[in-house]
Write a protein that holds these residues in place. Structure first.
Motif, mmCIF file in Angstrom:
data_model
loop_
_atom_site.group_PDB
_atom_site.id
_atom_site.type_symbol
_atom_site.label_atom_id
_atom_site.label_comp_id
_atom_site.label_asym_id
_atom_site.label_seq_id
_atom_site.Cartn_x
_atom_site.Cartn_y
_atom_site.Cartn_z
ATOM 1 N N TRP A 1 0.837 -1.203 0.000
ATOM 2 C CA TRP A 1 0.000 0.000 0.000
ATOM 3 C C TRP A 1 0.878 1.262 0.000
ATOM 4 O O TRP A 1 1.793 1.396 0.830
ATOM 5 N N SER A 2 0.566 2.192 -0.883
ATOM 6 C CA SER A 2 1.226 3.499 -0.830
ATOM 7 C C SER A 2 0.908 4.213 0.480
ATOM 8 O O SER A 2 1.735 4.952 1.028
ATOM 9 N N ALA A 3 -0.303 3.968 0.984
ATOM 10 C CA ALA A 3 -0.732 4.621 2.227
ATOM 11 C C ALA A 3 0.206 4.305 3.376
ATOM 12 O O ALA A 3 0.425 5.145 4.266
ATOM 13 N N ASN B 1 2.969 6.757 3.002
ATOM 14 C CA ASN B 1 2.632 8.167 2.785
ATOM 15 C C ASN B 1 1.814 8.812 3.904
ATOM 16 O O ASN B 1 1.978 9.996 4.195
ATOM 17 N N TRP B 2 0.940 8.044 4.521
ATOM 18 C CA TRP B 2 -0.078 8.671 5.361
ATOM 19 C C TRP B 2 0.455 9.064 6.738
ATOM 20 O O TRP B 2 0.472 8.269 7.684
ATOM 21 N N ASP B 3 0.901 10.301 6.822
ATOM 22 C CA ASP B 3 1.166 10.901 8.116
ATOM 23 C C ASP B 3 0.408 12.219 8.162
ATOM 24 O O ASP B 3 -0.289 12.593 7.210
ATOM 25 N N LYS C 1 -17.157 8.185 3.553
ATOM 26 C CA LYS C 1 -17.133 8.739 2.189
ATOM 27 C C LYS C 1 -15.769 9.320 1.840
ATOM 28 O O LYS C 1 -15.651 10.120 0.918
ATOM 29 N N PHE C 2 -14.743 8.901 2.555
ATOM 30 C CA PHE C 2 -13.429 9.515 2.378
ATOM 31 C C PHE C 2 -12.899 9.368 0.963
ATOM 32 O O PHE C 2 -12.276 10.295 0.416
ATOM 33 N N ALA C 3 -13.125 8.213 0.333
ATOM 34 C CA ALA C 3 -12.583 7.979 -1.007
ATOM 35 C C ALA C 3 -13.332 8.785 -2.062
ATOM 36 O O ALA C 3 -12.763 9.122 -3.106
ATOM 37 N N GLU C 4 -14.599 9.080 -1.808
ATOM 38 C CA GLU C 4 -15.353 9.938 -2.718
ATOM 39 C C GLU C 4 -14.931 11.392 -2.548
ATOM 40 O O GLU C 4 -14.850 12.153 -3.515
ATOM 41 N N LYS C 5 -14.657 11.788 -1.298
ATOM 42 C CA LYS C 5 -14.249 13.164 -1.031
ATOM 43 C C LYS C 5 -12.849 13.450 -1.560
ATOM 44 O O LYS C 5 -12.587 14.526 -2.104
ATOM 45 N N VAL C 6 -11.936 12.504 -1.365
ATOM 46 C CA VAL C 6 -10.550 12.653 -1.837
ATOM 47 C C VAL C 6 -10.172 11.359 -2.547
ATOM 48 O O VAL C 6 -9.672 10.412 -1.926
ATOM 49 N N GLU D 1 -4.687 4.884 -2.845
ATOM 50 C CA GLU D 1 -3.434 4.538 -2.169
ATOM 51 C C GLU D 1 -3.557 3.316 -1.266
ATOM 52 O O GLU D 1 -2.665 3.038 -0.460
ATOM 53 N N TYR D 2 -4.649 2.609 -1.369
ATOM 54 C CA TYR D 2 -4.753 1.299 -0.722
ATOM 55 C C TYR D 2 -5.587 0.412 -1.619
ATOM 56 O O TYR D 2 -6.307 0.882 -2.510
ATOM 57 N N GLU D 3 -5.490 -0.894 -1.422
ATOM 58 C CA GLU D 3 -6.313 -1.829 -2.173
ATOM 59 C C GLU D 3 -6.798 -2.933 -1.236
ATOM 60 O O GLU D 3 -6.139 -3.256 -0.234
ATOM 61 N N VAL D 4 -7.935 -3.485 -1.557
ATOM 62 C CA VAL D 4 -8.498 -4.537 -0.724
ATOM 63 C C VAL D 4 -7.594 -5.768 -0.796
ATOM 64 O O VAL D 4 -7.275 -6.247 -1.893
#
Length: 515
Positions: free
Chosen positions: A236-238, A241-243, A287-292, A298-301
């Motif tokens: 995952w890129s997340a 990246n996610w900080d 709705k985070f993925a719809e909003k941004v 940056e993640y996948e199931v």
């Protein structure tokens, strides 16, 4: 539900120093003063046992401030015969009401009325400045967001009167002598209590790395057993990246769901840096993925969860995925995931303590209503640990427990009770899903007589069963009948095996006869 055991606290608060004498009183654990004579007896007992520290007690965080208004636990009044509880004298005829009922009544007042009532007496001053009252006012009146100002009262006043300077809104800091209340004290205590090491040491979840989908289905999804999966989100890129800085920069002025309000990430992080409360607000946005959209990219199931049959409903499917952000101490008290779905939860930053009970075991201290629509439980997660975690040691069926760290993912099977608390600031992704292994359970749940009160994540609660069943039958003809038949065969087989399960000792692989 509030259940406070002061006797337990008095006997088990951890002593940080052997003896601290102040004005004829001794302080244990920085919060419980006792008389000089009792202090002498405590001292004598410890000398006899040659113990300097009580290892199994509670500890207050080193950075914890004293209670804003000087509230003390009721046990201190019993041990100080010269004191009169100013709580009672200041309430007048209302002193016979419980603290919880007094606060419930005050919850009907607006901010101006609370301000006026605060001037009536010292007791009303303490009650009307109780932070949850002002928190509710903020959350009710500023649904589009707020900037936290160190306390909920200051936040409310600042939002209503922006021209006030910071010094003018530094409100509610007067100390009141001889005010004793277990209810108000525990709110402070739960906000400032350290997690005891024994609450974190049990780790009995099955951990797997690199297993096949077939093994996951056979050993965990079909038997409905939790498992912690390592390494399955390494791509995952997340994860890299996610900080804070990245998310604030990426999301800009986009607002996310934080309880009943919508907040920009920068404002939420500002809140979580300052707050010290019993139940911190949790950012939990479906709705985070719809909003941004980049967040969704940056993640996948993970491969184990890609069969998601609710997908046949398209845009009418119930909410199913969330970004979760919260400070240490935030989390979710005991609950069962919505609509009888299974779930996975992947930690990207931080760590989470998990406690899970199988569907047939109701956690101690938790009281669901007969129809399952409501659940009564302790006010906060820390309160549950204080008063009920110890009871899990005596249960025949022990809970599954673990600490899930960054890069790890936990599978939460359908119907399992679970509690989660963040041990540090954490960021995670979670999804609920329906596969062939739990489709029958989900359909049974959706067609319950009271489904309209139980179904969540959709505006059309009444018709969700018919819509979902029809869509499945159109996409997978005959699948429901086949899965229903297999489920009945499985139940029959389980009943046949129940006798042997009752006499088999799973720990040693032998049998024990105890008729």
């Amino acid at each position: 539900m509030r259940s406070f055991r002061m006797r337990t606290l008095l006997s088990s608060v951890k002593r940080r120093t052997k003896k601290t004498i102040r004005n004829r009183k001794i302080t244990i654990g920085n919060c419980i003063p006792i008389s000089k004579e009792l202090a002498r007896l405590v001292e004598q007992k410890h000398e006899e046992e040659e113990e300097e520290v009580i290892e199994e007690g509670f500890s207050i965080k080193s950075s914890a401030p004293s209670h804003t208004h000087g509230v003390q636990p009721l046990g201190n009044l019993y041990l100080n015969s010269s004191s009169v509880n100013s709580r009672d004298t200041g309430l007048g005829n209302l002193h016979t009401l419980s603290d919880e009922l007094v606060l419930d009544m005050l919850g009907f007042l607006d901010a101006s009325s609370l301000g006026v009532l605060a001037a009536v007496s010292k007791s009303f001053y303490v009650f009307t400045n109780h932070e949850p009252l002002w928190k509710n006012l903020v959350l009710e009146n500023f649904l589009s967001g707020f900037q936290y100002k160190g306390s909920w009262k200051s936040t409310y006043v600042s939002a209503c009167y922006p021209s006030f300077g910071n010094s003018a809104i530094a409100l509610g800091d007067f100390k009141v002598r001889d005010f004793y209340s277990d209810y108000l004290f525990q709110s402070w205590l739960c906000a400032n209590l350290e997690m005891k090491p024994e609450w974190l040491e049990r780790d009995n979840v099955v951990r797997k790395r690199g297993i096949s989908v077939e093994e996951f289905v056979l050993n965990f999804e079909e038997p409905n057993r939790p498992v912690l999966l390592e390494g399955c989100i390494d791509n995952w890129s997340a994860l890299g990246n996610w900080d804070r800085d990245y998310l604030v920069r990426l999301c800009g002025d986009v607002k996310f769901s934080v309880g009943p309000v919508e907040m920009k990430l920068g404002d939420y992080f500002g809140y979580s840096d300052q707050v010290r409360e019993e139940r911190p607000l949790y950012l939990f946005d479906p709705k985070f993925a719809e909003k941004v959209p980049k967040l969704g990219d940056e993640y996948e199931v993970p491969v184990y969860f890609r069969e998601d049959l609710f997908g046949v409903l398209g845009n009418e499917r119930p909410d199913y995925r969330w970004i979760i952000i919260g400070p240490a101490g935030s989390g979710s008290s005991f609950h069962v995931d919505p609509n009888s779905t299974s779930a996975w939860n992947a930690v990207i930053k931080g760590s989470k303590k998990w406690i899970l009970f199988p569907p047939d075991v109701i956690p101690p201290g938790v009281h669901p209503s007969p129809d399952g629509a409501d659940v009564a439980s302790p006010v906060s997660i820390i309160e549950w640990f204080m008063n009920f975690y110890g009871a899990t040691k005596n249960l025949k069926k022990k809970p599954i427990e673990c600490v899930c760290k960054a890069g790890e993912l936990i599978f939460v099977p359908s119907g399992w009770w679970h509690l989660v608390i963040n041990l540090e600031e954490s960021i995670a992704i979670t999804q609920n899903y329906v596969s062939r292994r739990n489709l029958v359970k989900v359909l049974d749940f959706l067609k319950r007589p009271n489904a309209s009160t139980l179904v969540s994540g959709t505006r059309d609660r009444v018709n969700l069963y018919d819509k979902f069943k029809n869509a499945i039958e159109a996409s997978f003809p005959g699948e429901i009948d086949e899965l229903t038949r297999k489920e009945e065969e499985r139940k029959i087989q389980q009943r046949k095996l129940s006798f042997w399960d009752s006499v088999q000792d799973a720990n040693v692989g032998a049998f024990k006869f105890s008729f």
